[in-house]
Design an enzyme around this catalytic site. Structure first.
Site, PDB file in Angstrom:
ATOM      1  N   ARG A  90       2.688  85.585  91.634  1.00  0.00           N
ATOM      2  CA  ARG A  90       2.578  85.584  90.171  1.00  0.00           C
ATOM      3  C   ARG A  90       1.735  84.405  89.690  1.00  0.00           C
ATOM      4  O   ARG A  90       0.807  84.586  88.908  1.00  0.00           O
ATOM      5  CB  ARG A  90       3.960  85.531  89.510  1.00  0.00           C
ATOM      6  CG  ARG A  90       4.820  86.776  89.695  1.00  0.00           C
ATOM      7  CD  ARG A  90       4.202  88.012  89.082  1.00  0.00           C
ATOM      8  NE  ARG A  90       5.152  89.111  88.952  1.00  0.00           N
ATOM      9  CZ  ARG A  90       4.821  90.342  88.575  1.00  0.00           C
ATOM     10  NH1 ARG A  90       3.566  90.636  88.286  1.00  0.00           N
ATOM     11  NH2 ARG A  90       5.732  91.291  88.481  1.00  0.00           N
ATOM     12  N   GLN A 173      13.418  84.857  71.369  1.00  0.00           N
ATOM     13  CA  GLN A 173      12.784  84.182  70.235  1.00  0.00           C
ATOM     14  C   GLN A 173      13.006  82.672  70.281  1.00  0.00           C
ATOM     15  O   GLN A 173      12.064  81.901  70.136  1.00  0.00           O
ATOM     16  CB  GLN A 173      13.326  84.772  68.929  1.00  0.00           C
ATOM     17  CG  GLN A 173      12.574  84.311  67.705  1.00  0.00           C
ATOM     18  CD  GLN A 173      13.192  84.840  66.420  1.00  0.00           C
ATOM     19  OE1 GLN A 173      14.322  85.337  66.420  1.00  0.00           O
ATOM     20  NE2 GLN A 173      12.468  84.729  65.321  1.00  0.00           N
ATOM     21  N   HIS A 177       9.904  79.924  71.193  1.00  0.00           N
ATOM     22  CA  HIS A 177       9.389  79.131  70.062  1.00  0.00           C
ATOM     23  C   HIS A 177       9.216  77.658  70.408  1.00  0.00           C
ATOM     24  O   HIS A 177       8.556  76.936  69.685  1.00  0.00           O
ATOM     25  CB  HIS A 177      10.281  79.300  68.823  1.00  0.00           C
ATOM     26  CG  HIS A 177       9.885  80.471  67.986  1.00  0.00           C
ATOM     27  ND1 HIS A 177       9.772  81.746  68.503  1.00  0.00           N
ATOM     28  CD2 HIS A 177       9.545  80.577  66.680  1.00  0.00           C
ATOM     29  CE1 HIS A 177       9.393  82.571  67.531  1.00  0.00           C
ATOM     30  NE2 HIS A 177       9.249  81.893  66.425  1.00  0.00           N
ATOM     31  N   TYR A 324      15.375  94.351  88.137  1.00  0.00           N
ATOM     32  CA  TYR A 324      15.260  94.415  89.597  1.00  0.00           C
ATOM     33  C   TYR A 324      16.634  94.458  90.256  1.00  0.00           C
ATOM     34  O   TYR A 324      17.581  93.837  89.774  1.00  0.00           O
ATOM     35  CB  TYR A 324      14.541  93.156  90.145  1.00  0.00           C
ATOM     36  CG  TYR A 324      13.067  93.068  89.886  1.00  0.00           C
ATOM     37  CD1 TYR A 324      12.345  94.146  89.392  1.00  0.00           C
ATOM     38  CD2 TYR A 324      12.389  91.876  90.147  1.00  0.00           C
ATOM     39  CE1 TYR A 324      10.979  94.045  89.162  1.00  0.00           C
ATOM     40  CE2 TYR A 324      11.021  91.760  89.914  1.00  0.00           C
ATOM     41  CZ  TYR A 324      10.324  92.841  89.421  1.00  0.00           C
ATOM     42  OH  TYR A 324       8.979  92.727  89.197  1.00  0.00           O
ATOM     43  N   LEU A 353       1.215  88.583  73.607  1.00  0.00           N
ATOM     44  CA  LEU A 353       2.021  89.624  74.253  1.00  0.00           C
ATOM     45  C   LEU A 353       3.516  89.404  74.066  1.00  0.00           C
ATOM     46  O   LEU A 353       4.315  90.294  74.296  1.00  0.00           O
ATOM     47  CB  LEU A 353       1.650  89.773  75.736  1.00  0.00           C
ATOM     48  CG  LEU A 353       2.114  88.770  76.781  1.00  0.00           C
ATOM     49  CD1 LEU A 353       3.577  88.957  77.158  1.00  0.00           C
ATOM     50  CD2 LEU A 353       1.261  88.922  78.022  1.00  0.00           C
ATOM     51  N   TYR A 354       3.883  88.179  73.640  1.00  0.00           N
ATOM     52  CA  TYR A 354       5.308  87.880  73.421  1.00  0.00           C
ATOM     53  C   TYR A 354       5.750  88.200  71.995  1.00  0.00           C
ATOM     54  O   TYR A 354       6.865  87.844  71.592  1.00  0.00           O
ATOM     55  CB  TYR A 354       5.619  86.419  73.735  1.00  0.00           C
ATOM     56  CG  TYR A 354       6.773  86.228  74.720  1.00  0.00           C
ATOM     57  CD1 TYR A 354       8.061  86.663  74.415  1.00  0.00           C
ATOM     58  CD2 TYR A 354       6.574  85.609  75.949  1.00  0.00           C
ATOM     59  CE1 TYR A 354       9.107  86.485  75.303  1.00  0.00           C
ATOM     60  CE2 TYR A 354       7.608  85.431  76.846  1.00  0.00           C
ATOM     61  CZ  TYR A 354       8.871  85.874  76.521  1.00  0.00           C
ATOM     62  OH  TYR A 354       9.907  85.703  77.407  1.00  0.00           O
ATOM     63  N   HIS A 357       8.771  91.689  68.159  1.00  0.00           N
ATOM     64  CA  HIS A 357       9.552  91.931  66.945  1.00  0.00           C
ATOM     65  C   HIS A 357      10.313  93.254  66.915  1.00  0.00           C
ATOM     66  O   HIS A 357      11.374  93.328  66.294  1.00  0.00           O
ATOM     67  CB  HIS A 357       8.658  91.740  65.722  1.00  0.00           C
ATOM     68  CG  HIS A 357       8.175  90.333  65.585  1.00  0.00           C
ATOM     69  ND1 HIS A 357       7.050  89.879  66.233  1.00  0.00           N
ATOM     70  CD2 HIS A 357       8.712  89.266  64.944  1.00  0.00           C
ATOM     71  CE1 HIS A 357       6.908  88.593  65.987  1.00  0.00           C
ATOM     72  NE2 HIS A 357       7.895  88.193  65.202  1.00  0.00           N
ATOM     73  N   GLY A 494       2.704  89.103  81.590  1.00  0.00           N
ATOM     74  CA  GLY A 494       3.776  88.186  81.210  1.00  0.00           C
ATOM     75  C   GLY A 494       4.407  87.518  82.421  1.00  0.00           C
ATOM     76  O   GLY A 494       4.745  86.332  82.373  1.00  0.00           O
ATOM     77  N   SER A 498       4.758  83.502  82.793  1.00  0.00           N
ATOM     78  CA  SER A 498       6.115  83.036  82.734  1.00  0.00           C
ATOM     79  C   SER A 498       6.483  82.226  83.986  1.00  0.00           C
ATOM     80  O   SER A 498       6.970  81.090  83.894  1.00  0.00           O
ATOM     81  CB  SER A 498       7.007  84.269  82.542  1.00  0.00           C
ATOM     82  OG  SER A 498       8.321  83.964  82.844  1.00  0.00           O
TER      83      SER A 498
HETATM   84 MN1  MNH Z   1       8.811  86.159  65.228  1.00  0.00          MN
HETATM   85  C1  MNH Z   1       6.019  84.295  64.781  1.00  0.00           C
HETATM   86  C2  MNH Z   1       9.353  86.143  61.846  1.00  0.00           C
HETATM   87  C3  MNH Z   1      11.768  87.755  65.680  1.00  0.00           C
HETATM   88  C4  MNH Z   1       8.262  86.157  68.628  1.00  0.00           C
HETATM   89  N1  MNH Z   1       7.859  85.386  63.627  1.00  0.00           N
HETATM   90  C5  MNH Z   1       6.719  84.638  63.646  1.00  0.00           C
HETATM   91  C6  MNH Z   1       6.364  84.275  62.312  1.00  0.00           C
HETATM   92  C7  MNH Z   1       7.303  84.805  61.478  1.00  0.00           C
HETATM   93  C8  MNH Z   1       8.248  85.491  62.302  1.00  0.00           C
HETATM   94  C9  MNH Z   1       7.363  84.701  59.960  1.00  0.00           C
HETATM   95  C10 MNH Z   1       5.168  83.457  61.914  1.00  0.00           C
HETATM   96  C11 MNH Z   1       3.999  84.366  61.768  1.00  0.00           C
HETATM   97  C12 MNH Z   1       2.799  83.677  61.261  1.00  0.00           C
HETATM   98  O1  MNH Z   1       2.424  82.652  61.858  1.00  0.00           O
HETATM   99  O2  MNH Z   1       2.231  84.178  60.298  1.00  0.00           O
HETATM  100  N2  MNH Z   1      10.284  86.804  64.001  1.00  0.00           N
HETATM  101  C13 MNH Z   1      10.319  86.727  62.628  1.00  0.00           C
HETATM  102  C14 MNH Z   1      11.533  87.344  62.130  1.00  0.00           C
HETATM  103  C15 MNH Z   1      12.219  87.783  63.226  1.00  0.00           C
HETATM  104  C16 MNH Z   1      11.420  87.458  64.399  1.00  0.00           C
HETATM  105  C17 MNH Z   1      11.919  87.442  60.660  1.00  0.00           C
HETATM  106  C18 MNH Z   1      13.523  88.487  63.330  1.00  0.00           C
HETATM  107  C19 MNH Z   1      14.019  89.211  62.440  1.00  0.00           C
HETATM  108  N3  MNH Z   1       9.838  86.813  66.877  1.00  0.00           N
HETATM  109  C20 MNH Z   1      11.033  87.487  66.839  1.00  0.00           C
HETATM  110  C21 MNH Z   1      11.413  87.853  68.159  1.00  0.00           C
HETATM  111  C22 MNH Z   1      10.438  87.405  68.991  1.00  0.00           C
HETATM  112  C23 MNH Z   1       9.438  86.757  68.176  1.00  0.00           C
HETATM  113  C24 MNH Z   1      12.681  88.589  68.562  1.00  0.00           C
HETATM  114  C25 MNH Z   1      10.448  87.600  70.479  1.00  0.00           C
HETATM  115  C26 MNH Z   1      10.200  86.756  71.365  1.00  0.00           C
HETATM  116  N4  MNH Z   1       7.374  85.377  66.505  1.00  0.00           N
HETATM  117  C27 MNH Z   1       7.351  85.492  67.864  1.00  0.00           C
HETATM  118  C28 MNH Z   1       6.222  84.766  68.364  1.00  0.00           C
HETATM  119  C29 MNH Z   1       5.579  84.221  67.258  1.00  0.00           C
HETATM  120  C30 MNH Z   1       6.333  84.626  66.082  1.00  0.00           C
HETATM  121  C31 MNH Z   1       5.830  84.640  69.815  1.00  0.00           C
HETATM  122  C32 MNH Z   1       4.348  83.332  67.233  1.00  0.00           C
HETATM  123  C33 MNH Z   1       4.785  81.912  67.043  1.00  0.00           C
HETATM  124  C34 MNH Z   1       3.628  80.988  66.902  1.00  0.00           C
HETATM  125  O3  MNH Z   1       2.567  81.287  67.439  1.00  0.00           O
HETATM  126  O4  MNH Z   1       3.782  79.949  66.254  1.00  0.00           O
END
Ligand code: MNH
Length: 553
Positions: A90, A173, A177, A324, A353-354, A357, A494, A498
């Site tokens: 990997r 998430q 983050h 697995y 790819l992560y 949502h 991924g 990872s």
């Molecule tokens: Mn999510 C970024 C909202 C669940 C992975 N997410 C963001 C942003 C918002 C957000 C708002 C910022 C977008 C922007 O920069 O404009 N996320 C949510 C909400 C939920 C959520 C309201 C649940 C409900 N997110 C998840 C889940 C994952 C995930 C589950 C899975 C791993 N989100 C991300 C990733 C980013 C992001 C990765 C990108 C973060 C970054 O680059 O700073």
């Protein structure tokens, strides 16, 4: 004159270099291929390719053959041998030191030295190319609003088919983050994180914030006690800057390591449990080392929690994700003596790819009460109200959403819209180029990509050419593998990012990976026996609730 590299003529990892205005050449150095387009394998490469099982064959081997894995899993030598292969196969896919960034379609020194950039696994499509994807497809990419309406908006909730729980979604998430931190004010190519698992989501982004969160007594973090349980302090008692996606009342503002974690109860839950774990570990260490001061207890606690995190990510989280039958293992010593770079850079493609949502459901049943996503937003106090045990138990029994088309909830469609916009601004290469980069066969048709007639038709209307399908759109429309959460491309890309990110962590290197780094055998043992269930149950006073990445039953 056209840039001849726009059609990606160089195969098998060969690098395209324009030669005057009307010619190009391919640099096939150390690809084991030769010829004008690096299309011909050397003799020994031909044999290796012939012997090499396909990713699908390997996947099927790993998710089937229960009897075989029951044997292998119980023979430490064999389990270690196979795990070493997983680590090396990997992580060998990832360039280290990093090679590209988003502002140049060729290698620059900035790609290595400017750590404000996300790195890029494939360089951006040159701006002078005839189409946004190179030479294939239409001159203008699909309208974002139409794309989102047709492919992303959830009408009816589709549950995740292998039974993944919402506890898993929030784990994904909260964990990611800490290293996906786009610095949107500077532009989507910039980030403000530390390029790896650094626990900043628990302890704070810099020393200033760390100090605000510390109690400076026995190494511990500040807490407040509500209903007999420990929770993070209110913002007025630790003035870390937080960011809320909508207005929020003063008494719902908590001081957390990550500025986003006040927005969702699931994130607040993980912040709280890690805070408790840190303080628990400090108690254990103080018993072991009554001679230690606050500073040493605090710093050692951080190292132990980082180790626990990687252990849980590999043996619980990735174990669930991979489905697995082989039992994954976190053992950094397997890489000692192997050629391996203990450095990591977060790639833009990994961040894209992560974006999982669709794993978020529309509503949550917490201890018998139903909450919509809207009730959840900026409402961390729900965790305190129901208590840690009820909250984690409920999330464990709540099905996550399926990672597929038309399954983005209302509150996340805007995120995916922005994401695709960023992909266009930063000129990500089409999905098929990434498939080739990660040793997958490029798709020949929309039907082969989606395994679905209706979807194939929609995509064909949008893109015209399979070679022009955008990265994220391709990932979400790709057919799922049997018995899996994701399609082939997400796993085969991924996985390498990872594994590399986890095993290149400094604590996995030979000078760190020993008991003394973690305060002796007792601390090392905490790292080496960590599980997601223990993380919760050792920090909850009541009976141990259900703690699971898979919905029971
Ligand atoms: Mn999510 C970024 C909202 C669940 C992975 N997410 C963001 C942003 C918002 C957000 C708002 C910022 C977008 C922007 O920069 O404009 N996320 C949510 C909400 C939920 C959520 C309201 C649940 C409900 N997110 C998840 C889940 C994952 C995930 C589950 C899975 C791993 N989100 C991300 C990733 C980013 C992001 C990765 C990108 C973060 C970054 O680059 O700073």
């Amino acid at each position: 004159a056209e840039n001849l590299c726009c059609s990606y003529p160089c195969q098998n990892g060969g690098v395209c270099l324009t030669k005057g205005f009307k010619d190009y050449e391919c640099d096939c150095t150390s690809t084991d291929f030769y010829g004008r387009n690096c299309e011909t394998p050397t003799f020994s490469k031909r044999i290796k390719l012939w012997l090499k099982p396909s990713p699908l064959t390997l996947h099927n081997l790993m998710i089937g053959n229960n009897w075989l894995w029951n044997i292998v899993n119980n023979i430490p030598f064999l389990r270690g041998f196979i795990m070493k292969k997983v680590y090396t196969m990997r992580s060998d896919m990832i360039d280290s030191p990093p090679t590209y960034e988003s502002e140049h379609p060729y290698i620059t020194l900035d790609a290595n030295y400017n750590v404000s950039f996300y790195t890029r696994t494939l360089p951006p499509v040159p701006v002078e190319c005839p189409t946004p994807m190179g030479v294939a497809g239409k001159k203008i990419l699909p309208d974002l609003d139409v794309l989102v309406k047709k492919l992303f908006i959830r009408e009816k909730f589709k549950p995740e088919p292998i039974g993944t729980s919402a506890l898993f979604s929030f784990f994904a998430q909260h964990f990611t983050h800490q290293f996906f931190k786009t610095d949107i004010k500077r532009g989507p190519q910039y980030q403000w994180g530390g390029h790896g698992v650094d626990m900043t989501h628990v302890y704070g982004k810099d020393k200033h914030d760390e100090n605000l969160l510390r109690s400076f007594k026995d190494g511990k973090l500040k807490v407040q006690t509500v209903n007999g349980e420990d929770w993070p302090p209110l913002s007025k008692d630790a003035q870390v800057e937080m960011q809320y996606i909508m207005p929020v009342q003063e008494d719902s503002k908590f001081a957390l390591g990550h500025s986003f974690f006040g927005n969702l109860p699931g994130l607040f839950m993980y912040a709280s449990i890690w805070m408790r774990e840190h303080n628990r570990v400090c108690d254990v260490m103080k018993k072991e080392h009554p001679e230690w001061d606050d500073e040493r207890l605090y710093q050692t606690g951080k190292l132990i929690l980082l180790g626990e995190t990687i252990k849980i990510v590999i043996e619980d989280y990735v174990q669930h994700l991979s489905n697995y039958n082989f039992k994954l293992l976190f053992d950094p010593s397997l890489l000692f003596g192997e050629p391996f770079q203990y450095q990591n850079r977060i790639a833009l493609e990994f961040n894209h790819l992560y974006h999982w949502h669709p794993l978020m459901p529309d509503d949550f049943n917490i201890g018998g009460t139903n909450y919509t996503m809207k009730d959840f937003l900026v409402n961390p106090k729900l965790v305190i109200k129901h208590g840690m045990a009820t909250f984690v138990d409920s999330l464990s029994k709540q099905n996550a959403g399926a990672f597929t088309v038309r399954n983005h909830g209302k509150y996340t469609v805007n995120v995916v819209k922005e994401l695709i916009k960023h992909g266009r601004t930063l000129r990500l290469q089409p999905l098929n180029n990434y498939r080739k980069r990660f040793n997958l066969k490029p798709f020949k048709s929309f039907k082969e990509l989606t395994g679905n007639k209706w979807l194939a038709k929609e995509l064909e209307n949008f893109y015209g050419d399979i070679e022009a399908v955008e990265f994220y759109v391709g990932l979400i429309t790709e057919k799922r593998r049997p018995k899996a959460v994701f399609g082939e491309a997400i796993v085969e890309m991924g996985g390498p990012y990872s594994v590399k990110g986890l095993m290149a962590n400094p604590i996995c290197s030979p000078k760190y990976w020993k008991p003394s780094t973690f305060g002796g055998n007792v601390g090392f043992e905490i790292v080496n026996t960590a599980t997601i269930e223990k993380l919760f149950c050792q920090n909850i006073k009541e009976d141990c609730p259900v703690v699971s990445f898979k919905v029971p039953g």
